[in-house]
Motif scaffolding. Structure first.
Motif, PDB file in Angstrom:
ATOM      1  N   VAL A 181       0.847  -1.202   0.000  1.00  5.02           N
ATOM      2  CA  VAL A 181       0.000   0.000   0.000  1.00  5.02           C
ATOM      3  C   VAL A 181       0.881   1.251   0.000  1.00  5.02           C
ATOM      4  O   VAL A 181       0.619   2.224  -0.722  1.00  5.02           O
ATOM      5  CB  VAL A 181      -0.946  -0.017   1.233  1.00  5.02           C
ATOM      6  CG1 VAL A 181      -1.623   1.337   1.428  1.00  5.02           C
ATOM      7  CG2 VAL A 181      -1.981  -1.128   1.092  1.00  5.02           C
ATOM      8  N   LEU A 182       1.970   1.212   0.791  1.00  2.04           N
ATOM      9  CA  LEU A 182       2.838   2.393   0.877  1.00  2.04           C
ATOM     10  C   LEU A 182       3.433   2.731  -0.488  1.00  2.04           C
ATOM     11  O   LEU A 182       3.423   3.897  -0.903  1.00  2.04           O
ATOM     12  CB  LEU A 182       3.954   2.152   1.903  1.00  2.04           C
ATOM     13  CG  LEU A 182       4.782   3.391   2.200  1.00  2.04           C
ATOM     14  CD1 LEU A 182       3.995   4.381   3.059  1.00  2.04           C
ATOM     15  CD2 LEU A 182       6.080   3.049   2.919  1.00  2.04           C
ATOM     16  N   VAL A 183       3.926   1.717  -1.203  1.00  2.00           N
ATOM     17  CA  VAL A 183       4.548   2.057  -2.493  1.00  2.00           C
ATOM     18  C   VAL A 183       3.499   2.368  -3.563  1.00  2.00           C
ATOM     19  O   VAL A 183       3.777   3.129  -4.488  1.00  2.00           O
ATOM     20  CB  VAL A 183       5.583   1.013  -2.979  1.00  2.00           C
ATOM     21  CG1 VAL A 183       6.774   0.970  -2.045  1.00  2.00           C
ATOM     22  CG2 VAL A 183       4.979  -0.355  -3.193  1.00  2.00           C
ATOM     23  N   ASP A 184       2.297   1.824  -3.417  1.00  4.74           N
ATOM     24  CA  ASP A 184       1.223   2.235  -4.342  1.00  4.74           C
ATOM     25  C   ASP A 184       0.934   3.725  -4.162  1.00  4.74           C
ATOM     26  O   ASP A 184       0.737   4.460  -5.132  1.00  4.74           O
ATOM     27  CB  ASP A 184      -0.061   1.427  -4.097  1.00  4.74           C
ATOM     28  CG  ASP A 184       0.032   0.012  -4.666  1.00  4.74           C
ATOM     29  OD1 ASP A 184       0.998  -0.279  -5.410  1.00  4.74           O
ATOM     30  OD2 ASP A 184      -0.844  -0.819  -4.352  1.00  4.74           O
ATOM     31  N   LEU A 185       0.911   4.179  -2.901  1.00  2.15           N
ATOM     32  CA  LEU A 185       0.680   5.611  -2.637  1.00  2.15           C
ATOM     33  C   LEU A 185       1.834   6.438  -3.195  1.00  2.15           C
ATOM     34  O   LEU A 185       1.638   7.530  -3.749  1.00  2.15           O
ATOM     35  CB  LEU A 185       0.530   5.857  -1.129  1.00  2.15           C
ATOM     36  CG  LEU A 185      -0.791   5.364  -0.509  1.00  2.15           C
ATOM     37  CD1 LEU A 185      -0.695   5.332   1.012  1.00  2.15           C
ATOM     38  CD2 LEU A 185      -1.949   6.276  -0.933  1.00  2.15           C
ATOM     39  N   LEU A 186       3.039   5.913  -3.060  1.00  2.61           N
ATOM     40  CA  LEU A 186       4.226   6.611  -3.572  1.00  2.61           C
ATOM     41  C   LEU A 186       4.141   6.729  -5.098  1.00  2.61           C
ATOM     42  O   LEU A 186       4.428   7.786  -5.683  1.00  2.61           O
ATOM     43  CB  LEU A 186       5.467   5.815  -3.134  1.00  2.61           C
ATOM     44  CG  LEU A 186       6.844   6.292  -3.516  1.00  2.61           C
ATOM     45  CD1 LEU A 186       7.093   7.701  -3.012  1.00  2.61           C
ATOM     46  CD2 LEU A 186       7.904   5.355  -2.933  1.00  2.61           C
ATOM     47  N   ASP A 187       3.729   5.629  -5.735  1.00  5.30           N
ATOM     48  CA  ASP A 187       3.595   5.653  -7.197  1.00  5.30           C
ATOM     49  C   ASP A 187       2.534   6.670  -7.617  1.00  5.30           C
ATOM     50  O   ASP A 187       2.638   7.301  -8.670  1.00  5.30           O
ATOM     51  CB  ASP A 187       3.214   4.264  -7.720  1.00  5.30           C
ATOM     52  CG  ASP A 187       4.329   3.248  -7.530  1.00  5.30           C
ATOM     53  OD1 ASP A 187       5.453   3.666  -7.195  1.00  5.30           O
ATOM     54  OD2 ASP A 187       4.085   2.039  -7.707  1.00  5.30           O
ATOM     55  N   HIS A 188       1.517   6.794  -6.787  1.00 11.23           N
ATOM     56  CA  HIS A 188       0.403   7.670  -7.142  1.00 11.23           C
ATOM     57  C   HIS A 188       0.727   9.147  -6.904  1.00 11.23           C
ATOM     58  O   HIS A 188       0.415  10.001  -7.733  1.00 11.23           O
ATOM     59  CB  HIS A 188      -0.800   7.242  -6.296  1.00 11.23           C
ATOM     60  CG  HIS A 188      -2.075   7.837  -6.759  1.00 11.23           C
ATOM     61  ND1 HIS A 188      -2.685   7.465  -7.940  1.00 11.23           N
ATOM     62  CD2 HIS A 188      -2.860   8.801  -6.217  1.00 11.23           C
ATOM     63  CE1 HIS A 188      -3.779   8.172  -8.100  1.00 11.23           C
ATOM     64  NE2 HIS A 188      -3.907   8.995  -7.067  1.00 11.23           N
TER      65      HIS A 188
END
Ligand code: FAD
Length: 478
Positions: free
Chosen positions: A349-356
């Motif tokens: 979830v953390l890296v999905d937010l970072l990607d977003h």
């Protein structure tokens, strides 16, 4: 049915380059992770794949070079959420050589036949036994291959929470150093030093709840030529009311066992202290295990008694500088087999937010806590409930009948009635949704099962009515 089948079921694209990477403030920005247990190295890999400079500080020696101490050799049950994150990091295929699929629970009564309860609706729904140490080593190797720097024997002893400047003690020399400011993520487990530092913040909420039960590792050695002495594709369980023994298979033919006992009272760690009392307790309660455990007394006395705690706290972050992740933010008891699955889902979830969002850390950390806290609280509560199920109910005929009804309802109403265990273990339904729907489904089951003893006698029109009244279709992600 092995891990390969699970690979084919979960389709995650190999790590794609994040679209927002070009808008990140600085790809050379340094991120320091405290703790190189399980979540630390996985997060390091995912961050390195996005171009960040990553350092990990681990208080223990490098487990690849130093003999692992007792108390760290337990096995973990890896399931869909954990596997998804490993896929995301491009690591799942390399795990296939170190996992054994477990298709269900093999129940060992004091006397009589073994019984087998499948975990899922078919052979694609399995959980996977993996040695914690082997998983940790595989993750550390991959993190270093990706260019993360891991500093062992370096303990975080404090942090300036506003600047992210860590205080580190070198365990071998006792020397203390202060590092330059950085983004800091605490992956330092249930006794997190970073969280302890955050306790000093104004309005920091914290609770810890210990179980009155402890656990001890035991081992069933391999048979001739490394064969398993019991069914290898199962999690073995000896449920005995207020205590239990479980065993998970290892690749080398051994089983990693965990004895769960109350700390105090009759049949407790406090009362089982002499050789005679331990042998007599095992002969009376786990008679089929005794011939399989020639090292029972040696293991019992050598291995420490562990405690189990649920930790809840908030906030999980200090602006965009410091974040807690995994057990440091939300330690849970192990009875749903979700601690690391939940932690790996945190990383995802953390890296999905970072990607977003790009490297807008304040936004990412706030979004992370917003999305994960409610779900971490939910799995913490479900893990405690599952303790009662495992030690007590799995041997109960009415409970087993309800499990059969659950599977029958799932077959008739796929994607609508999905058992709670399946929502948590075989899907990535948010834990909070699994908790809420689980309660609704319990109500439906109670109404349907109360006066019925055979599946054939179920009132299907009532089932239809209740399910359409109370449940909407679930969006099940791969
Ligand atoms: C008996 C038992 C059975 C379990 N079974 C399962 C299971 O079947 N499935 C499942 O998903 N989960 C299971 N879990 C839970 C799982 O082990 C944890 O959720 C997981 O290990 C948490 O990972 P983490 O990286 O957050 O913390 P940890 O794995 O605890 O790693 C933290 C790391 O930080 C280091 N560290 C600590 N303090 C400092 C410091 N001050 N400075 C530097 N380094 C520090 C530690 O040495 C450690 O290496 C089980 C747990 C237990 C106790």
């Amino acid at each position: 049915m092995g891990g390969k089948d699970v690979v084919d079921r979960i389709s995650v694209q190999p790590t794609r380059l994040p679209t927002a990477i070009s808008t990140m403030s600085s790809k050379t920005e340094k991120i320091r992770l405290v703790g190189a247990g399980l979540n630390g190295p996985l997060l390091a890999i995912l961050l390195r794949q996005r171009g960040f400079s990553v350092e990990l500080y681990e208080r223990r020696p490098d487990m690849r070079r130093v003999h692992m101490s007792a108390g760290r050799s337990i096995n973990l049950a890896l399931s869909t959420r954990g596997i998804y994150a490993l896929h995301q990091a491009g690591l799942w295929r390399r795990m296939l050589s170190i996992i054994i699929s477990m298709r269900g629970r093999m129940m060992h009564p004091v006397e009589g036949e073994l019984t087998f309860q499948p975990y899922g609706k078919d052979e694609t729904e399995v959980i996977n036994s993996i040695s914690r140490a082997e998983l940790n080593i595989a993750l550390l190797n991959a993190a270093e291959e990706q260019g993360a720097k891991v500093y062992f024997n370096q303990r975080c002893v404090g942090c300036d929470l506003r600047s992210g400047s860590l205080r580190i003690r070198k365990e071998e020399t006792g020397e203390e150093i202060t590092l330059d400011p950085a983004i800091v993520i605490g992956c330092d487990g249930s006794a997190s030093a970073l969280r302890t530092e955050m306790l000093r913040l104004n309005r920091f909420n914290f609770s810890q709840q210990y179980l009155d039960y402890g656990y001890k590792e035991l081992t069933i050695p391999a048979g001739m030529n490394g064969t398993h002495l019991m069914e290898r594709h199962a999690l073995h369980i000896w449920p005995r009311g207020n205590y239990m023994l479980i065993a998970l298979p290892n690749m080398d033919g051994t089983f990693a066992c965990i004895l769960f006992l109350p700390f105090e009272g009759a049949n407790s760690f406090a009362s089982l202290i002499s050789q005679e009392s331990i042998v007599s307790f095992f002969e009376t309660n786990f008679p089929d295990v005794v011939p399989l455990m020639p090292n029972l007394l040696e293991n019992y006395f050598a291995n420490p008694t562990g405690s189990m705690v649920t930790i809840k706290c908030s906030p999980w972050h200090v602006e965009g500088q410091i974040l807690l992740l995994g057990d440091s933010a939300h330690a849970i008891v192990p009875f749903f087999g979700q601690g690391i699955n939940c932690g790996f889902e945190d990383c995802s979830v953390l890296v999905d937010l970072l990607d977003h969002h790009g490297a807008d850390w304040s936004r990412i950390f706030a979004g992370f806590e917003n999305e994960r806290k409610i779900n971490a609280d939910a799995i913490a509560d479900m893990a405690i409930e599952n303790f009662i199920e495992m030690r007590d109910k799995v041997a109960d005929a009415r409970f087993l009948f309800r499990k059969k009804v659950e599977l029958a309802l799932e077959a008739k109403y796929p994607n609508v009635f999905v058992p709670k265990y399946a929502m948590v273990t075989f899907h990535r339904v948010p834990y909070s949704v699994a908790l809420t729907r689980g309660l609704i489904q319990d109500g439906i089951l109670a109404e349907l099962c109360d006066s019925v003893h055979k599946i054939d006698d179920l009132d299907w029109s009532k089932a239809d009515e209740l399910i359409h009244r109370d449940l909407t279709p679930l969006e099940l992600q791969p």
